[in-house]
Motif scaffolding. Sequence first.
Motif, short mmCIF file in Angstrom:
data_model
loop_
_atom_site.label_atom_id
_atom_site.label_comp_id
_atom_site.label_asym_id
_atom_site.label_seq_id
_atom_site.Cartn_x
_atom_site.Cartn_y
_atom_site.Cartn_z
N ILE A 45 0.83 -1.20 0.00
CA ILE A 45 0.00 0.00 0.00
C ILE A 45 0.87 1.26 0.00
CG2 ILE A 45 -1.62 1.37 1.41
CD1 ILE A 45 -2.92 -1.37 2.18
N VAL A 46 1.92 1.27 0.81
CA VAL A 46 2.82 2.43 0.83
C VAL A 46 3.43 2.61 -0.56
CG1 VAL A 46 5.01 3.34 1.73
CG2 VAL A 46 3.30 2.41 3.30
N GLY A 53 1.81 9.45 -5.86
CA GLY A 53 2.15 10.81 -5.44
C GLY A 53 1.46 11.28 -4.17
N TYR A 54 0.85 10.38 -3.41
CA TYR A 54 0.19 10.75 -2.17
C TYR A 54 1.14 10.78 -0.98
CZ TYR A 54 -4.28 10.20 -4.53
OH TYR A 54 -5.34 10.34 -5.39
N VAL A 55 2.25 10.02 -1.09
CA VAL A 55 3.21 9.91 0.01
C VAL A 55 4.61 10.03 -0.56
CG1 VAL A 55 4.17 8.31 1.73
CG2 VAL A 55 1.71 8.46 1.44
N PRO A 70 -0.50 16.89 0.93
CA PRO A 70 -1.86 17.33 1.24
C PRO A 70 -2.64 17.86 0.04
CG PRO A 70 -0.27 18.93 2.03
CD PRO A 70 0.52 17.75 1.51
N ARG A 71 -1.98 18.26 -1.01
CA ARG A 71 -2.70 18.84 -2.16
C ARG A 71 -3.31 17.77 -3.08
NH1 ARG A 71 2.60 19.17 -3.13
NH2 ARG A 71 3.37 18.26 -5.06
N ARG A 83 -9.64 17.40 -1.21
CA ARG A 83 -8.19 17.32 -1.08
C ARG A 83 -7.82 16.41 0.08
NH1 ARG A 83 -4.63 21.44 -0.41
NH2 ARG A 83 -5.77 22.00 1.45
N VAL A 84 -6.75 15.66 -0.09
CA VAL A 84 -6.28 14.74 0.95
C VAL A 84 -6.01 15.49 2.25
CG1 VAL A 84 -4.37 13.22 1.59
CG2 VAL A 84 -5.40 13.03 -0.67
#
Length: 104
Positions: A45-46, A53-55, A70-71, A83-84
């Motif tokens: 998952i990571v 591009g979330y982490v 966060p964007r 937005r996350v």
Amino acid sequence: MIAPSGWTFLSNHGHVLVSLAADPDARIRDVADRVGITERAVQTIVGDLEAAGYVVRERVGRRNRYTVVPRGRFRHPLEQHVRVGDFLALVLGAGDPPPPPGPA
């Protein structure tokens, strides 16, 4: 930790994202324990979250530090306006006043 009824509103991807946002220095083992899945599943998952591009993963000594972007926006058309960072602020209670003292 699995919900008593067997289902939750968030997927394991969502749970891992929330866990990493709450504790960017968490070990994969710790995230797995919190979410209630295997370490291998968390690693996968990571990797997914990183590839999308979330982490962002940063090596710090012998450990990893995870920064949630966060964007980013939710992927499903029903939630893509969210937005996350806004979601995480809601879930993690950023900016909420502390609960009043006394019995829960």
